[in-house]
Design an enzyme around this catalytic site. Structure first.
Site, mmCIF file in Angstrom:
data_model
loop_
_atom_site.group_PDB
_atom_site.id
_atom_site.type_symbol
_atom_site.label_atom_id
_atom_site.label_comp_id
_atom_site.label_asym_id
_atom_site.label_seq_id
_atom_site.Cartn_x
_atom_site.Cartn_y
_atom_site.Cartn_z
ATOM 1 N N GLY A 189 9.769 0.336 -7.444
ATOM 2 C CA GLY A 189 9.393 -1.192 -7.747
ATOM 3 C C GLY A 189 8.603 -1.978 -6.582
ATOM 4 O O GLY A 189 7.521 -2.763 -6.881
ATOM 5 N N GLN A 230 -19.461 -9.930 -0.529
ATOM 6 C CA GLN A 230 -20.819 -9.442 -0.790
ATOM 7 C C GLN A 230 -21.699 -10.582 -1.252
ATOM 8 O O GLN A 230 -22.766 -11.150 -0.864
ATOM 9 C CB GLN A 230 -21.088 -8.232 -1.134
ATOM 10 N N HIS A 254 -20.789 -13.713 -1.498
ATOM 11 C CA HIS A 254 -20.932 -15.034 -0.396
ATOM 12 C C HIS A 254 -22.093 -14.536 0.437
ATOM 13 O O HIS A 254 -22.126 -15.602 1.260
ATOM 14 C CB HIS A 254 -19.631 -15.246 0.231
ATOM 15 N N GLU A 293 3.151 1.187 1.847
ATOM 16 C CA GLU A 293 4.467 1.515 0.737
ATOM 17 C C GLU A 293 3.873 2.877 0.296
ATOM 18 O O GLU A 293 3.881 3.163 -0.887
ATOM 19 C CB GLU A 293 4.309 0.143 -0.377
ATOM 20 N N GLU A 295 -3.468 8.367 -0.485
ATOM 21 C CA GLU A 295 -3.157 9.700 -0.677
ATOM 22 C C GLU A 295 -1.860 10.399 -1.193
ATOM 23 O O GLU A 295 -1.693 11.281 -2.021
ATOM 24 C CB GLU A 295 -3.538 10.456 0.416
ATOM 25 N N ARG A 346 1.981 16.346 -8.204
ATOM 26 C CA ARG A 346 3.162 17.367 -8.247
ATOM 27 C C ARG A 346 3.980 16.953 -9.653
ATOM 28 O O ARG A 346 4.433 17.977 -10.414
ATOM 29 C CB ARG A 346 4.055 16.615 -7.353
HETATM 30 C C1 LIG Z 1 0.905 -3.655 7.677
HETATM 31 C C2 LIG Z 1 2.018 -2.714 7.521
HETATM 32 C C3 LIG Z 1 3.104 -3.185 7.127
HETATM 33 C C4 LIG Z 1 4.009 -1.972 6.959
HETATM 34 N N1 LIG Z 1 5.174 -2.418 6.532
HETATM 35 C C5 LIG Z 1 6.309 -1.243 6.270
HETATM 36 C C6 LIG Z 1 7.741 -1.588 6.040
HETATM 37 O O1 LIG Z 1 7.913 -2.689 5.713
HETATM 38 N N2 LIG Z 1 8.516 -0.879 6.042
HETATM 39 C C7 LIG Z 1 8.261 0.684 6.225
HETATM 40 O O2 LIG Z 1 8.999 1.404 6.039
HETATM 41 N N3 LIG Z 1 6.968 1.011 6.491
HETATM 42 C C8 LIG Z 1 5.947 0.041 6.524
HETATM 43 N N4 LIG Z 1 4.620 0.381 6.944
HETATM 44 C C9 LIG Z 1 4.474 1.535 7.331
HETATM 45 C C10 LIG Z 1 3.418 2.291 6.116
HETATM 46 O O3 LIG Z 1 4.217 2.675 5.070
HETATM 47 C C11 LIG Z 1 2.858 3.716 6.807
HETATM 48 O O4 LIG Z 1 1.885 3.174 7.536
HETATM 49 C C12 LIG Z 1 2.232 4.495 5.588
HETATM 50 O O5 LIG Z 1 3.234 4.985 4.803
HETATM 51 C C13 LIG Z 1 1.364 5.684 6.155
HETATM 52 O O6 LIG Z 1 2.490 6.406 7.086
HETATM 53 P P1 LIG Z 1 1.563 6.723 8.443
HETATM 54 O O7 LIG Z 1 0.995 5.379 9.069
HETATM 55 O O8 LIG Z 1 2.617 7.455 9.129
HETATM 56 O O9 LIG Z 1 0.447 7.744 7.974
HETATM 57 P P2 LIG Z 1 0.319 9.123 8.341
HETATM 58 O O10 LIG Z 1 1.410 9.809 7.367
HETATM 59 O O11 LIG Z 1 0.060 9.649 10.001
HETATM 60 O O12 LIG Z 1 -0.955 9.458 7.483
HETATM 61 C C14 LIG Z 1 -2.440 9.523 8.265
HETATM 62 C C15 LIG Z 1 -3.444 10.062 7.119
HETATM 63 O O13 LIG Z 1 -3.178 11.200 6.644
HETATM 64 C C16 LIG Z 1 -3.082 11.233 5.180
HETATM 65 N N5 LIG Z 1 -1.892 11.997 4.716
HETATM 66 C C17 LIG Z 1 -0.870 12.095 5.193
HETATM 67 N N6 LIG Z 1 -0.198 13.219 4.583
HETATM 68 C C18 LIG Z 1 -0.802 13.586 3.744
HETATM 69 C C19 LIG Z 1 -0.812 14.633 2.702
HETATM 70 N N7 LIG Z 1 0.376 15.519 2.757
HETATM 71 N N8 LIG Z 1 -1.743 14.818 1.881
HETATM 72 C C20 LIG Z 1 -2.929 14.096 2.102
HETATM 73 N N9 LIG Z 1 -3.132 13.050 2.745
HETATM 74 C C21 LIG Z 1 -2.023 13.044 3.764
HETATM 75 C C22 LIG Z 1 -2.589 9.790 4.796
HETATM 76 O O14 LIG Z 1 -2.837 9.286 3.436
HETATM 77 C C23 LIG Z 1 -3.300 8.845 5.834
HETATM 78 O O15 LIG Z 1 -4.579 8.865 5.232
HETATM 79 C C24 LIG Z 1 3.774 -0.697 7.169
HETATM 80 C C25 LIG Z 1 2.275 -0.346 7.591
HETATM 81 C C26 LIG Z 1 1.468 -1.507 7.729
HETATM 82 C C27 LIG Z 1 -0.162 -0.948 8.339
#
Ligand SMILES: Cc1cc2nc3c(=O)[nH]c(=O)nc-3n(C[C@H](O)[C@H](O)[C@H](O)COP(=O)(O)OP(=O)(O)OC[C@H]3O[C@@H](n4cnc5c(N)ncnc54)[C@H](O)[C@@H]3O)c2cc1C
Length: 168
Positions: free
Chosen positions: A28, A124, A126, A151, A155, A163
């Site tokens: 959701g 762009q 603008h 969320e 990726e 999957r």
């Molecule tokens: C503004 C903001 C608000 C947020 N709010 C919340 C919140 O309210 N609650 C909460 O729990 N989290 C929150 N988050 C966290 C957010 O969900 C995570 O940042 C996000 O899920 C990515 O995780 P990570 O930052 O650990 O990236 P990483 O897991 O370190 O990923 C780094 C990069 O590697 C890629 N990657 C990682 N694993 C794989 C794979 N198996 N295959 C391919 N590519 C991969 C990712 O897509 C990304 O491009 C928030 C983040 C931001 C920026």
């Protein structure tokens, strides 16, 4: 939370299934993120339409240049496609269908990527003003960029979809 003891009768659901329940809650949330992105991109398109009617270049409003009209058309087409797909995913989720998780992931990936591209095009259109805070477009573009990350990154959305496809 150290040393907290909770009686067994307070257990919600089945033991060991907590992660699954938490992941289900994200379906959701992904629809929600996609809907927010869609609304912001629509606002960016509306702003671009208003600005293009006002801004003149080479003696006419810039909305009279066919190259820019075609860009507007593509933005509208892509946003409408994203909207229809999001409604389909929300319907699938509401019905509790087994493919709900896949649809929520597909909609999150597609709508947030489309919304970012549409907002970026609106910036762009603008010209230099798009980059300034006064016109509100740069903020929309910055805000939409994070929807491709939070969320679950886009990726990870692809991971969920592939999957599911491979297990069918
Ligand atoms: C503004 C903001 C608000 C947020 N709010 C919340 C919140 O309210 N609650 C909460 O729990 N989290 C929150 N988050 C966290 C957010 O969900 C995570 O940042 C996000 O899920 C990515 O995780 P990570 O930052 O650990 O990236 P990483 O897991 O370190 O990923 C780094 C990069 O590697 C890629 N990657 C990682 N694993 C794989 C794979 N198996 N295959 C391919 N590519 C991969 C990712 O897509 C990304 O491009 C928030 C983040 C931001 C920026």
């Amino acid at each position: 939370m150290d040393d907290v003891v909770i009686p067994a009768e307070n257990l919600l659901g089945s033991e060991g299934d907590g992660f699954k329940y938490a992941m289900k809650g994200l379906d959701g949330g992904r629809l929600n993120i996609a809907a927010s992105a869609l609304g912001a991109a629509q606002a960016a398109l509306d702003k671009a339409l208003g600005y293009m009617a006002e801004r003149k270049a080479f003696g006419k409003p810039i909305n009279q240049f066919q190259a820019l009209q075609f860009r507007l058309a593509d933005m509208e087409i892509e946003l409408q496609a994203a909207r229809v797909f999001l409604y389909k995913a929300a319907w699938t989720y509401d019905q509790g269908l087994p493919e709900g998780t896949k649809y929520c992931a597909m909609a999150k990936r597609f709508v947030t990527d489309t919304a970012f591209e549409v907002a970026n095009q609106a910036l762009q259109l603008h010209g230099g003003y798009g980059y300034l805070a006064d016109y509100g477009i740069e903020k929309i573009v910055r805000d939409l960029r994070v929807h491709q990350i939070l969320e679950g990154t886009n990726e990870i959305m692809r991971l969920i979809v592939s999957r599911q496809l491979l297990s069918d």
